[in-house]
Enzyme design. Sequence first.
Site, PDB file in Angstrom:
ATOM      1  N   LYS A  83       0.088  -2.701   6.322  1.00 54.34           N
ATOM      2  CA  LYS A  83       1.446  -2.556   6.300  1.00 54.34           C
ATOM      3  C   LYS A  83       2.010  -3.303   5.015  1.00 54.34           C
ATOM      4  O   LYS A  83       1.810  -4.676   4.718  1.00 54.34           O
ATOM      5  CB  LYS A  83       2.179  -3.189   7.440  1.00 54.34           C
ATOM      6  CG  LYS A  83       3.159  -2.627   8.111  1.00 54.34           C
ATOM      7  CD  LYS A  83       3.746  -2.760   9.455  1.00 54.34           C
ATOM      8  CE  LYS A  83       5.106  -2.400   9.860  1.00 54.34           C
ATOM      9  NZ  LYS A  83       5.468  -3.005  11.120  1.00 54.34           N
ATOM     10  N   VAL A  84       2.860  -2.519   4.180  1.00 52.45           N
ATOM     11  CA  VAL A  84       3.187  -3.119   3.059  1.00 52.45           C
ATOM     12  C   VAL A  84       4.783  -2.675   2.777  1.00 52.45           C
ATOM     13  O   VAL A  84       5.253  -1.514   3.193  1.00 52.45           O
ATOM     14  CB  VAL A  84       2.609  -2.201   1.884  1.00 52.45           C
ATOM     15  CG1 VAL A  84       2.995  -2.712   0.397  1.00 52.45           C
ATOM     16  CG2 VAL A  84       1.061  -2.370   1.931  1.00 52.45           C
TER      17      VAL A  84
END
Length: 214
Positions: A83-84
């Site tokens: 997750k970015v």
Amino acid sequence: MKIFIDTANLAEIKEAASMGLLDGVTTNPSLVAKEGLEFKPLLKEICKLVDGDISAEVVATDTEGMLREGRDLAKIDAKIVVKVPLTKDGLKAVRTFAAEGIRTNVTLCFSPTQALLAAKAGAYIISPFVGRLDDISSDGMGLIQQILTIYDNYEFDTQVLVASIRHPMHVVDSAMMGAHIGTMPFSVITQLIKHPLTDLGLERFLSDWKKSQK
Ligand code: G3P
């Protein structure tokens, strides 16, 4: 529509998985911090419990740091989706991750332009936060419709994950619009099952049955 649970709580994940309806898990730094457990061992436990995508978020804010953390997280299990956050550095990292075959969930999306750029960068999942938009008198579900239309127009493969779901109507609207995934707290999953007429009907069936058995 796939149903994900938005938590890092093992008991909740276990209970939702036992219902046989869990397609994945999303975590974020706030949810992990709440559990007071070490991040990587916790992720390993979650991966054992659920057969699906498990999102684990980086906390670095620069591209190099995100790449370092993301590669490390991806090594934990094939189920991990990195997750970015949707920032300039984040988008750069997403492009590199895509080239390396590491799947990403681009989080903290609040506009259609952000979603367009995430898809162009090669995001596996985009996470628009509907509840937080509703909180500031913006139309959270309207954003989902915009993103679905844009992705459909250009045949992007990026999956639309409706995040920050607060109540069952968010789930109904997501499914009506054809969103790919909805992630929600355990409390909302429970609300999806309940209906007062089901409880009342069951009560009546059982009492009629009991009377007939005398
Ligand atoms: O995990 C991201 C998102 O679902 C967070 O939801 O309720 O903190 O806005 P919320």
